[in-house]
Design an enzyme around this catalytic site. Structure first.
Site, short mmCIF file in Angstrom:
data_model
loop_
_atom_site.label_atom_id
_atom_site.label_comp_id
_atom_site.label_asym_id
_atom_site.label_seq_id
_atom_site.Cartn_x
_atom_site.Cartn_y
_atom_site.Cartn_z
CG HIS A 21 -1.87 -0.99 1.31
ND1 HIS A 21 -1.82 -2.10 2.41
CD2 HIS A 21 -2.85 -1.31 0.59
CE1 HIS A 21 -2.95 -2.78 2.06
NE2 HIS A 21 -3.55 -2.68 1.06
CD GLN A 68 -13.62 -5.34 -2.13
OE1 GLN A 68 -13.78 -4.37 -2.09
NE2 GLN A 68 -12.41 -6.14 -2.13
N GLY A 82 -2.41 -2.01 -7.03
CA GLY A 82 -1.44 -2.95 -6.88
C GLY A 82 -1.58 -4.09 -8.13
CD GLN A 83 2.29 -6.85 -11.65
OE1 GLN A 83 3.33 -6.06 -12.05
NE2 GLN A 83 2.58 -8.26 -11.62
CE LYS A 84 -1.92 -9.28 -2.91
NZ LYS A 84 -2.86 -9.96 -2.95
CD GLN A 113 -9.00 -4.47 -6.44
OE1 GLN A 113 -9.81 -5.00 -5.97
NE2 GLN A 113 -7.86 -3.96 -6.28
CB SER A 147 -4.15 -7.28 4.38
OG SER A 147 -3.97 -6.18 3.91
NE ARG A 148 -8.59 -12.25 2.40
CZ ARG A 148 -9.28 -11.48 1.42
NH1 ARG A 148 -8.57 -10.92 0.51
NH2 ARG A 148 -10.46 -11.15 1.53
O1 PAF Z 1 -7.84 -4.10 -3.43
C1 PAF Z 1 -8.43 -3.66 -2.29
O2 PAF Z 1 -8.05 -3.43 -1.27
C2 PAF Z 1 -9.80 -3.47 -2.62
O3 PAF Z 1 -10.54 -4.36 -3.51
C3 PAF Z 1 -10.44 -2.11 -3.15
C4 PAF Z 1 -9.66 -1.68 -4.32
C5 PAF Z 1 -9.98 -1.04 -2.00
C6 PAF Z 1 -11.83 -1.84 -3.04
O4 PAF Z 1 -12.62 -2.35 -1.90
#
Ligand code: PAF
Length: 282
Positions: free
Chosen positions: A35, A59, A145-147, A151, A184-185
């Site tokens: 981040h 999500q 992020g590319q990870k 997304q 984070s996981r």
């Molecule tokens: O990548 C994330 O942390 C989430 O999917 C995001 C882009 C903040 C949307 O909730």
């Protein structure tokens, strides 16, 4: 740095910055160096950086980790302050989804494969919240992020399709020194699981090395990565897809492709990818 929780306050704070370039880093908090790399990119490319911290319920699937998703707001705030963030936007769920809320952004084809095939509704939730956050912040540029490669692809497409006046930028995955992609996981992993989780990046790097050695056949590149994946508990997918369309890559590999993996180590689902870029001269 200001911490703001309502859209009205956010708009008021940003009204003063309208002649400046606003950079936006959407997050779900529990910040790590990945981040912070997004924040650094934003600071380099804009005048005012806004970070949102919002664990977006829409999500997460019904059996996923919404309730246990790691949170440490005070630590996140400090990291943002130290990193030169101007505004942390941390709304409550009802600020984003008030009682009568009834609209969503439905991502199309790009959301159907890879994670989308295993997490129904996930990208609808992501596209909806990112669209809403972009409308709230009204940034000039936003960083992903590319990870979370799919997304990024979904959000970039959404911004084009919905004529959002914004530039969507991806920033390379930040890894631990031993190769594990920051997430984070990762905190869910035991020491033993964390060790085994390294198989994912090892496999992806092996495919990258094979590409550098001249291999252009997709199946062979995938097989090279798969060889390393014995240590993980369950491979959900390992796919080589065109980096633009996310359609399966075709032989011989001539365009950039993303080798994407999702795997369970213990009960933790991890994702990672590398972009394979065949050199034009090869
Ligand atoms: O990548 C994330 O942390 C989430 O999917 C995001 C882009 C903040 C949307 O909730």
């Amino acid at each position: 740095m200001q911490t703001i929780t309502t859209v009205a306050e956010l708009r008021a704070a940003l009204a003063k910055a309208r002649d400046q370039r606003v950079g936006f880093v959407p997050t779900m908090g529990y910040l790590h160096d990945g981040h912070l790399a997004l924040v650094e990119a934003s600071r380099a490319q804009s005048d005012v950086t806004v970070v949102s911290i919002f664990v977006n319920p829409t999500q997460f699937g019904p059996t996923e980790d919404l309730s246990t998703y790691p949170r440490d707001f005070l630590r996140d705030e400090k990291l943002c302050r130290d990193a030169g963030v101007a505004i942390v936007f941390a709304p409550e769920a009802q600020e984003v989804y008030p009682a009568q809320y009834d609209t969503c952004v439905e991502a199309g084809e790009l959301a159907k494969s890879l994670c989308g095939a295993f997490r129904p509704g996930h990208f609808r939730g992501v596209a909806t919240v990112v669209c809403k956050l972009i409308n709230m912040v009204q940034p000039d540029i936003a960083f992903f992020g590319q990870k979370d490669f799919q997304q990024f692809a979904v959000v970039r497409r959404m911004a084009i399709d919905l004529n959002l006046p914004i530039e969507i930028v991806t920033v390379p995955t930040v890894r631990e020194p031993d190769g594990l992609a920051m997430s984070s996981r990762n905190r869910y992993l035991t020491t033993e699981e964390r060790q085994r989780a390294l198989a994912i990046s090892r496999g992806l790097f092996a495919a990258e090395a094979e590409l550098r050695a001249g291999e252009r056949e997709c199946e062979k590149l995938i097989a090279m990565a798969r060889r390393h994946l014995d240590e993980i508990d369950r491979l959900q997918y390992l796919e080589l897809v065109d980096a633009e369309t996310l359609e399966p890559a075709s032989n011989p590999l001539t365009h950039p492709a993303a080798l994407c993996a999702a795997a369970y180590v213990g009960s933790t689902r991890l994702i990672d990818n590398v972009i394979l870029k065949p050199q034009v001269s090869d």
